[in-house]
Scaffold this active site. Structure first.
Site, PDB file in Angstrom:
ATOM      1  N   LYS A 126      12.933 -14.053 -15.165  1.00  0.00           N
ATOM      2  CA  LYS A 126      11.962 -13.832 -14.077  1.00  0.00           C
ATOM      3  C   LYS A 126      11.171 -15.082 -13.692  1.00  0.00           C
ATOM      4  CE  LYS A 126      10.384 -10.475 -16.625  1.00  0.00           C
ATOM      5  NZ  LYS A 126       9.814  -9.276 -17.242  1.00  0.00           N
ATOM      6  N   ASP A 174       8.839  -3.997 -22.771  1.00  0.00           N
ATOM      7  CA  ASP A 174       8.102  -3.072 -21.891  1.00  0.00           C
ATOM      8  C   ASP A 174       8.843  -1.748 -21.658  1.00  0.00           C
ATOM      9  OD1 ASP A 174       9.949  -4.550 -20.423  1.00  0.00           O
ATOM     10  OD2 ASP A 174       8.714  -4.706 -18.629  1.00  0.00           O
TER      11      ASP A 174
HETATM   12  C1  BGC Z   1      13.686  -8.843 -19.148  1.00  0.00           C
HETATM   13  C2  BGC Z   1      13.472  -7.546 -19.879  1.00  0.00           C
HETATM   14  C3  BGC Z   1      12.320  -6.780 -19.271  1.00  0.00           C
HETATM   15  C4  BGC Z   1      12.532  -6.629 -17.777  1.00  0.00           C
HETATM   16  C5  BGC Z   1      11.423  -5.854 -17.082  1.00  0.00           C
HETATM   17  C6  BGC Z   1      13.772  -8.623 -17.652  1.00  0.00           C
HETATM   18  O1  BGC Z   1      13.804  -9.848 -16.991  1.00  0.00           O
HETATM   19  O2  BGC Z   1      14.867  -9.466 -19.590  1.00  0.00           O
HETATM   20  O3  BGC Z   1      13.237  -7.774 -21.254  1.00  0.00           O
HETATM   21  O4  BGC Z   1      12.212  -5.531 -19.880  1.00  0.00           O
HETATM   22  O5  BGC Z   1      12.634  -7.900 -17.178  1.00  0.00           O
HETATM   23  O6  BGC Z   1      10.182  -6.416 -17.250  1.00  0.00           O
END
Ligand code: BGC
Length: 494
Positions: free
Chosen positions: A194, A229
C-alpha cells in the site's frame, strides 16, 4: 477499525518512483471526443467479468488456498497462521488497549470490557495521521512516532483510568501488512504494501520494533496479541455474532481471513491446538490467477513500488481504482480530443485521481453530469468538458469499479467454496456471515452492489440467501483489544 480501512485514499508512492509530470501538450489527434469511444469499448471488453470469468477466479482462489495450506511458498496465497486459536467469548473483562497501524493513520483505542452482560462498557480512541516522509523513512523513526502517540494517549488518561496493581497495560496490536506470525504476540514483516516503503523493517519482528520504541519513550506496556486487521475484524465481529466465519477488508488495501480446521492444514504436519481451529490470514491481495487485466493495470503495476506483487489488490482495492481510471483517461485525452485539444498537466500526475473522486462522479445522475465536470476541473484541471466526454469518464469509472467489486465477490465465493467442500453443509446450508470492514466497501454503493451481485450470480439465489455480507465498522480495533483480553497474561476476571 484499521487506519488502512477507515479511508480509501491513495498513499502516494515515494517521489523516486513517480513518473515525470508531462507538460500540457497540444493534441494532434483528430476525430473529437468520439475518437475515445474505441478505447472505452476495448477497456470494457478487457475488464469484463462474465460468469465464466468469475467462476474461474473463485475456483482458482479455492485452489490457491489449498496450495498455500499444503506448503509455504507453494502459492500466491501465503495462508498465514494467525496463532489465534480461541476467539472472544463475550466473557472478557477489564481494561485493554488497541494500536492500529495500517495506512495513512494510526489509531490508539482504550476499551473497558464488562463481560457477558455489559460487553463494551466504554471505549475511547485517538487517530494520528502519519507524515508522508515516515512512510518511506527508517524503521526507528516510524515506530518512535507511533510509540510517542501511544505515550501521549496514555499520559492523558489521568485519574479516571485505574489499572490493577502490578499489572502492565495490555495492547492488541493490529498491523495491516503481511507478517509471518511466530506466535500470538510476535511476527516478522514479510514486505510492506500500500505505498509504504520503510527501510529496514522487512525481516524483523514488528513487535520487537514497537517494544524498543516504547522503551525509548519510557512506556511500560505489553503487546498481548499481534494481529492482521482482517483477523482483528473477524474476532471483533464474532464477539457479537457466532455465525461469522470469514472477514474481508476492502479499503486502501484488501485481505481476507477465515476460520480453518487445524487438521485441514497439511503444512502443520499434524500439529494441533486445544480448539482444533484457527484463523488463517490468506493475504489474498497477492492472488493473481485468471484476472482480467488491462494495459493500464500492467503499466501501473510496473511503475509501482512493488511491481509484480499484490496484483489482486491492485485490481480491486481503494488505493488503486482512481489511478487505473486516470491512466485510461490520460490515454483517451492523448489520442482524442476528449478534453479539448489539450492534455491537462494534472492528468499526468500519478494518483491524483482518488477513489473518493470516482465515487462522487459515479453517483452523479444529473442530466449534464455536473459533479463529473466539477471533479474533472478540481482534480485533473480539465477546464471545459462536453457532456459526451463526461459520459465517457463516468463509463470508465463504472468499468473499473464494476470489475473490482465483482472480482472481490468472486474471491469471497472462492473462500466459501473451499470451506463448504471441507465441511459439507456447514457453510451454504446455514446462515454464514462474512464480516466486512473498509472504507471502499463502506462508502462506495456501486462497488457494494457489484460485489453482492457477483456473489448471487455465482451461488444462485437460494444458497446466497444464507450468505450475509455485513459491514462491521471499527471491528478490527475492538477485535484486537478483545484478543489482547483472550490472550492476557493475567486473569481477566476483575
Ligand atoms: C496487506 C494486508 C492487509 C490489507 C488490508 C494489504 O496490503 O497485505 O495484510 O490486511 O492490506 O489492510
Amino acid at each position: 477499525m484499521s487506519a488502512a480501512v477507515g479511508s480509501f485514499t491513495a498513499v502516494v508512492p515515494p517521489p523516486s518512483r513517480r513518473r515525470p509530470v508531462a507538460r500540457a501538450a497540444r493534441c494532434s489527434a483528430a476525430g473529437g471526443v468520439a475518437a475515445a469511444s474505441p478505447i472505452l469499448k476495448n477497456l470494457q471488453l478487457k475488464c469484463a467479468t462474465p460468469l465464466t470469468v468469475l467462476r474461474h477466479v473463485a475456483d482458482a482462489m479455492a485452489a490457491d488456498m489449498r496450495a498455500g495450506l499444503a506448503a509455504d511458498g507453494a502459492s500466491d496465497l501465503k495462508m498465514i497462521l494467525s496463532y489465534v486459536d480461541s476467539l472472544p467469548t463475550g466473557n472478557e473483562k477489564g481494561l485493554f488497549y488497541a494500536l492500529d497501524l495500517g495506512g495513512t493513520n494510526f489509531r490508539v483505542l482504550r476499551v473497558q470490557l464488562g463481560g457477558k452482560d455489559n460487553r463494551v462498557v466504554e471505549s475511547e480512541f485517538e487517530q494520528v495521521s502519519i507524515p508522508q516522509e515516515l512512510m518511506s523513512g527508517g524503521t526507528e523513526e516510524l515506530f518512535d512516532f507511533i510509540a510517542s502517540g501511544l505515550a501521549r494517549f496514555v499520559a492523558k488518561e489521568g485519574e479516571k483510568v485505574r489499572l490493577h496493581q502490578g499489572r502492565k497495560r495490555e495492547i492488541g496490536f493490529t498491523f495491516s501488512f503481511p507478517v509471518k506470525q511466530t506466535s500470538i504476540d510476535s511476527g516478522i514483516l514479510i514486505k510492506w504494501t500500500k505505498g509504504f516503503a520503510v527501510s529496514g523493517t522487512a525481516g524483523k519482528d514488528v513487535v520487537a520494533c514497537l517494544n524498543e520504541a516504547m522503551k525509548r519513550q519510557g512506556l511500560d506496556m505489553r503487546v498481548s496479541a499481534f494481529v492482521n486487521d482482517a483477523v482483528g475484524t473477524l474476532a471483533g465481529a464474532r464477539y457479537w455474532d457466532d455465525d461469522v466465519m470469514v472477514a474481508v477488508i476492502l479499503g486502501t488495501g484488501t485481505n481476507a481471513c477465515y476460520i480453518e480446521r487445524m487438521d485441514a492444514i497439511p503444512k502443520l504436519q499434524g500439529l494441533t491446538n486445544g480448539s482444533g481451529k484457527t484463523i488463517i490470514n490468506t493475504e489474498w491481495g497477492a492472488f493473481s490467477t485468471g484476472l482480467p487485466l488491462t494495459e493500464f493495470d500492467k503499466d501501473m503495476d510496473q511503475e509501482s513500488i512493488n511491481p509484480g506483487e499484490q496484483i489482486f489488490e491492485k485490481a480491486i482495492s481503494g488505493m488503486y481504482l482512481g489511478e487505473i481510471v486516470r491512466r485510461a483517461l490520460l490515454k483517451m485525452a492523448e489520442v482524442s480530443a476528449l478534453f479539448g485539444d489539450y492534455v491537462p498537466d494534472k492528468l499526468s500526475v500519478p494518483y491524483v485521481l482518488r477513489t473518493p473522486d470516482l465515487c462522487a462522479m459515479h453517483q452523479d445522475d444529473s442530466e449534464d453530469l455536473e459533479a463529473v465536470d466539477l471533479i474533472l476541473n478540481d482534480t485533473v484541471g480539465v477546464t471545459r468538458s462536453s457532456r459526451e466526454a463526461r459520459k465517457i469518464v463516468a463509463e470508465v469509472c463504472d468499468a473499473i469499479v464494476k470489475r473490482g467489486g465483482r472480482l472481490a465477490g468472486a474471491g469471497i465465493v472462492g473462500i466459501l467454496q473451499k470451506m463448504e467442500k471441507d465441511s459439507k453443509g456447514l457453510i451454504f446450508g446455514r446462515r454464514t456471515v462474512v464480516a466486512m470492514d473498509g472504507g471502499l466497501y463502506e462508502h462506495y454503493p456501486q462497488y457494494r452492489k457489484y460485489l453482492k451481485e457477483a456473489v448471487t450470480e455465482l451461488l444462485g439465489s437460494e444458497a446466497s440467501e444464507n450468505v450475509i455480507v455485513e459491514h462491521t465498522k471499527d471491528g478490527s480495533g475492538i477485535g484486537a483489544a478483545l484478543l489482547a483480553a483472550t490472550n492476557s497474561k493475567y486473569s481477566t476476571e476483575v
